[in-house]
Design a protein around this motif. Structure first.
Motif, PDB file in Angstrom:
ATOM      1  N   GLU A 125       0.839  -1.198   0.000  1.00 34.85           N
ATOM      2  CA  GLU A 125       0.000   0.000   0.000  1.00 34.85           C
ATOM      3  C   GLU A 125       0.874   1.248   0.000  1.00 34.85           C
ATOM      4  N   GLY A 126       0.649   2.110  -0.982  1.00 33.81           N
ATOM      5  CA  GLY A 126       1.383   3.367  -1.050  1.00 33.81           C
ATOM      6  C   GLY A 126       2.781   3.251  -1.615  1.00 33.81           C
ATOM      7  N   SER A 127       3.187   2.048  -2.042  1.00 38.57           N
ATOM      8  CA  SER A 127       4.535   1.867  -2.563  1.00 38.57           C
ATOM      9  C   SER A 127       4.597   1.910  -4.084  1.00 38.57           C
ATOM     10  N   GLY A 128       3.457   1.769  -4.731  1.00 43.31           N
ATOM     11  CA  GLY A 128       3.429   1.668  -6.181  1.00 43.31           C
ATOM     12  C   GLY A 128       3.402   0.250  -6.673  1.00 43.31           C
ATOM     13  N   CYS A 129       3.675  -0.718  -5.785  1.00 44.60           N
ATOM     14  CA  CYS A 129       3.635  -2.130  -6.165  1.00 44.60           C
ATOM     15  C   CYS A 129       2.190  -2.633  -6.162  1.00 44.60           C
ATOM     16  N   MET A 130       1.936  -3.674  -6.943  1.00 45.78           N
ATOM     17  CA  MET A 130       0.608  -4.234  -7.063  1.00 45.78           C
ATOM     18  C   MET A 130       0.672  -5.742  -6.877  1.00 45.78           C
ATOM     19  N   GLU A 131      -0.503  -6.356  -6.696  1.00 47.22           N
ATOM     20  CA  GLU A 131      -0.603  -7.805  -6.576  1.00 47.22           C
ATOM     21  C   GLU A 131      -1.642  -8.315  -7.574  1.00 47.22           C
ATOM     22  N   PRO A 132      -1.279  -8.341  -8.857  1.00 49.23           N
ATOM     23  CA  PRO A 132      -2.263  -8.736  -9.867  1.00 49.23           C
ATOM     24  C   PRO A 132      -2.480 -10.243  -9.898  1.00 49.23           C
ATOM     25  N   ALA A 133      -3.625 -10.623 -10.448  1.00 49.61           N
ATOM     26  CA  ALA A 133      -3.895 -12.036 -10.696  1.00 49.61           C
ATOM     27  C   ALA A 133      -3.129 -12.468 -11.936  1.00 49.61           C
ATOM     28  N   THR A 172      -3.220  -5.691 -18.105  1.00 53.58           N
ATOM     29  CA  THR A 172      -4.472  -5.001 -18.393  1.00 53.58           C
ATOM     30  C   THR A 172      -4.268  -3.492 -18.346  1.00 53.58           C
ATOM     31  N   ARG A 173      -5.168  -2.782 -18.962  1.00 51.52           N
ATOM     32  CA  ARG A 173      -5.089  -1.326 -18.968  1.00 51.52           C
ATOM     33  C   ARG A 173      -5.155  -0.766 -17.539  1.00 51.52           C
ATOM     34  N   ALA A 174      -6.021  -1.365 -16.710  1.00 53.04           N
ATOM     35  CA  ALA A 174      -6.159  -0.895 -15.329  1.00 53.04           C
ATOM     36  C   ALA A 174      -4.850  -1.041 -14.559  1.00 53.04           C
ATOM     37  N   LEU A 175      -4.192  -2.184 -14.710  1.00 48.93           N
ATOM     38  CA  LEU A 175      -2.922  -2.404 -14.016  1.00 48.93           C
ATOM     39  C   LEU A 175      -1.841  -1.465 -14.541  1.00 48.93           C
ATOM     40  N   ALA A 176      -1.808  -1.255 -15.843  1.00 43.64           N
ATOM     41  CA  ALA A 176      -0.806  -0.369 -16.432  1.00 43.64           C
ATOM     42  C   ALA A 176      -0.956   1.056 -15.922  1.00 43.64           C
ATOM     43  N   GLN A 177      -2.192   1.538 -15.829  1.00 47.23           N
ATOM     44  CA  GLN A 177      -2.424   2.908 -15.372  1.00 47.23           C
ATOM     45  C   GLN A 177      -2.059   3.091 -13.910  1.00 47.23           C
ATOM     46  N   LYS A 178      -2.252   2.056 -13.107  1.00 46.20           N
ATOM     47  CA  LYS A 178      -1.912   2.160 -11.685  1.00 46.20           C
ATOM     48  C   LYS A 178      -0.403   2.106 -11.450  1.00 46.20           C
ATOM     49  N   MET A 179       0.276   1.262 -12.198  1.00 41.17           N
ATOM     50  CA  MET A 179       1.708   1.106 -11.996  1.00 41.17           C
ATOM     51  C   MET A 179       2.505   2.253 -12.613  1.00 41.17           C
ATOM     52  N   TYR A 180       2.000   2.790 -13.707  1.00 41.67           N
ATOM     53  CA  TYR A 180       2.715   3.876 -14.385  1.00 41.67           C
ATOM     54  C   TYR A 180       1.758   5.029 -14.673  1.00 41.67           C
ATOM     55  N   LEU A 206      -9.432  -7.642 -18.302  1.00 39.89           N
ATOM     56  CA  LEU A 206      -9.389  -9.068 -17.978  1.00 39.89           C
ATOM     57  C   LEU A 206      -9.640  -9.197 -16.477  1.00 39.89           C
ATOM     58  N   LEU A 207     -10.815  -9.677 -16.132  1.00 35.91           N
ATOM     59  CA  LEU A 207     -11.221  -9.753 -14.732  1.00 35.91           C
ATOM     60  C   LEU A 207     -10.438 -10.844 -14.005  1.00 35.91           C
ATOM     61  N   ARG A 208     -10.256 -10.650 -12.706  1.00 38.35           N
ATOM     62  CA  ARG A 208      -9.571 -11.643 -11.892  1.00 38.35           C
ATOM     63  C   ARG A 208     -10.418 -12.907 -11.777  1.00 38.35           C
ATOM     64  N   PRO A 209      -9.776 -14.056 -11.521  1.00 33.01           N
ATOM     65  CA  PRO A 209     -10.555 -15.276 -11.262  1.00 33.01           C
ATOM     66  C   PRO A 209     -11.403 -15.170  -9.996  1.00 33.01           C
ATOM     67  N   ALA A 210     -10.923 -14.436  -9.005  1.00 35.50           N
ATOM     68  CA  ALA A 210     -11.655 -14.252  -7.748  1.00 35.50           C
ATOM     69  C   ALA A 210     -11.700 -12.757  -7.441  1.00 35.50           C
ATOM     70  N   PRO A 211     -12.697 -12.032  -7.957  1.00 41.12           N
ATOM     71  CA  PRO A 211     -12.772 -10.592  -7.726  1.00 41.12           C
ATOM     72  C   PRO A 211     -12.757 -10.237  -6.243  1.00 41.12           C
ATOM     73  N   ARG A 212     -12.080  -9.134  -5.921  1.00 43.69           N
ATOM     74  CA  ARG A 212     -11.970  -8.683  -4.540  1.00 43.69           C
ATOM     75  C   ARG A 212     -12.846  -7.460  -4.302  1.00 43.69           C
ATOM     76  N   LYS A 213     -12.488  -6.351  -4.932  1.00 40.26           N
ATOM     77  CA  LYS A 213     -13.300  -5.152  -4.865  1.00 40.26           C
ATOM     78  C   LYS A 213     -13.082  -4.375  -6.149  1.00 40.26           C
ATOM     79  N   PRO A 214     -14.005  -3.466  -6.504  1.00 41.17           N
ATOM     80  CA  PRO A 214     -13.948  -2.819  -7.820  1.00 41.17           C
ATOM     81  C   PRO A 214     -12.599  -2.221  -8.178  1.00 41.17           C
ATOM     82  N   GLY A 215     -11.880  -1.654  -7.210  1.00 46.28           N
ATOM     83  CA  GLY A 215     -10.611  -1.017  -7.520  1.00 46.28           C
ATOM     84  C   GLY A 215      -9.502  -1.979  -7.874  1.00 46.28           C
ATOM     85  N   LEU A 216      -9.667  -3.266  -7.568  1.00 46.80           N
ATOM     86  CA  LEU A 216      -8.619  -4.253  -7.800  1.00 46.80           C
ATOM     87  C   LEU A 216      -9.015  -5.345  -8.778  1.00 46.80           C
TER      88      LEU A 216
END
Length: 410
Positions: A125-133, A172-180, A206-216
């Motif tokens: 959280e707050g580091s710029g790193c992500m945990e994508p599926a 995915t576009r969502a992951l790209a926009q968050k990381m960069y 591309l939706l996750r196999p196990a959705p968590r919350k809309p932002g992720l």
């Protein structure tokens, strides 16, 4: 129509008017929150996956032959599956499809400095790193799933690996926009703690196999990595009307290619069935919530109509007197409608406060967002309309009573 006579009449029926007001208030509070929860559930089950859902089907195969070459078996199986009439594309994945609950995720950072920050903070959280599926598969996976490539390219044959970490990935576009944020992600090199991985393509969704919350939910990454082990999920793409036939033919083709395998009938599904199974509880809950809201509205309408009928019977003499001294049928009709409007308005006013309080209670015990305020006037309008419709028949019956008959009924 003067309000004072109506209020004067209601003061003589305080308990009855209070009970109806409370009924309307509780109905308003509950229905507003129920409709909000239904809207949340509908939004959840309508989430796009990014794949061609009405064209995709899947069949799981587990080899039982000892010492079998898994890669050679997959190559032979895919050749057999692509020869099935109606199959446009076929690919093999380890286990994951959107909404199948079998998720594999790992941390990824936009740079080594971001990883150092995450380690210092002891959280991503707050580091710029992500945990994508993570998704992996054989060549042709993007075409098989129907993914829309918005930037970059698909994997090349040399990009695929059987073991170890691939050197490239598609995000995915969502992951790209968050990381960069604010900069192009294509061509950037991500860091997983051991290797740098270059982004060669970006897909729309591309939706996750196990959705968590809309932002992720849209944070996904695709690896050019062939499945390992005896168990593999074959994904097929065909015309929507051919999917069931294709599944049956695919099972026969796999068993013909190598009978030393287990094909679970429960894991031969169209993607429509996979999605329906994932959201089964949500669909059931929507049905229960809608039924409870309609039942509550029906009971409230019966209460309003029943009370109006009771008051018409009690006031036959006063109605006759009013008609005798010049009141028209429209005057009588408007009187009952105005009386109902005042009672319902009092209930709606109290109900909006109860709706907010109930929403705060639900927020504290369940993962429910705050109730949007625009639900309150919509709920109030619905109850006003319900009240006027419910009182209409008794009011028309009262207005139709002739003056002489009403006066002689004392």
């Amino acid at each position: 129509m003067q309000i004072r006579p109506i209020l004067s009449t209601l003061r003589h029926h305080k308990l009855t008017a209070l009970m109806l007001t409370l009924q309307v208030a509780f109905t308003c509070a509950i229905v507003c929150n129920v409709v909000f929860m239904v809207a949340q559930r509908v939004q959840r089950i309508s989430v796009p996956t990014g794949i061609a859902e009405d064209e995709v089907s899947a069949i799981h195969s587990t080899g039982i032959e000892k010492g079998e070459n898994a890669q050679a078996r997959q190559t032979a199986d895919l050749a057999a599956l692509r020869a099935v009439p109606g199959v446009r594309f076929a690919a093999a994945v380890s286990y994951s499809l959107p909404l199948d609950r079998s998720e594999s995720s790992s941390g990824i950072c936009p740079s080594k400095q971001a990883l150092d920050r995450a380690m210092q903070l002891n959280t991503i959280e707050g580091s710029g790193c992500m945990e994508p599926a993570g998704y992996d598969g054989t060549p042709g996976l993007l075409a098989t799933l129907g993914l829309h490539l918005v930037a970059g390219r698909d994997f090349l044959p040399d990009d695929y690996v059987d073991k170890g970490k691939p050197a490239v990935a598609i995000v995915t576009r969502a992951l790209a926009q968050k990381m960069y944020p604010g900069q192009p992600a294509l061509g950037q090199s991500m860091y997983d703690g051991d290797h740098f991985i270059r982004i060669v393509g970006i897909v729309d969704t591309l939706l996750r196999p196990a959705p968590r919350k809309p932002g992720l939910d849209g944070d996904s990454i695709i690896w050019p990595q062939r499945p390992e082990g005896p168990g593999v999920l074959y994904v097929l793409r065909s015309a929507p009307r051919d999917r069931q036939r294709v599944l049956g033919a695919a099972e026969a083709a796999l068993l013909k290619a190598n009978p030393d395998r287990i094909i679970n009938p429960g894991q031969m599904q169209t993607y429509t069935e996979i999605r329906r199974a994932y959201f089964q509880r949500d669909t059931t809950m929507i049905g229960l919530l809608v039924a409870s809201a309609l039942g509550l509205l029906f009971v409230t309408a019966l209460g309003i109509a029943g009370l109006a009928n009771f008051w018409v019977q009690q006031r036959r003499r006063s109605i006759g007197i009013r008609r005798a001294i010049g009141a028209t049928r429209s005057d009588i009709l408007r009187y009952f409608q105005a009386e109902n409007f005042l009672i319902v308005s009092a209930g709606v006013l109290l109900g909006t406060l109860l709706a907010v309080a109930l929403n705060l209670l639900l927020m504290s015990h369940y993962e429910l967002p705050r109730l949007p305020l625009w639900y309150l006037p919509v709920g109030a309008l619905a109850l006003w309309v319900l009240g006027q419709l419910s009182v209409l028949a008794p009011a028309l019956r009262a207005a139709a009573v002739p003056p002489v008959v009403a006066t002689r009924s004392v």
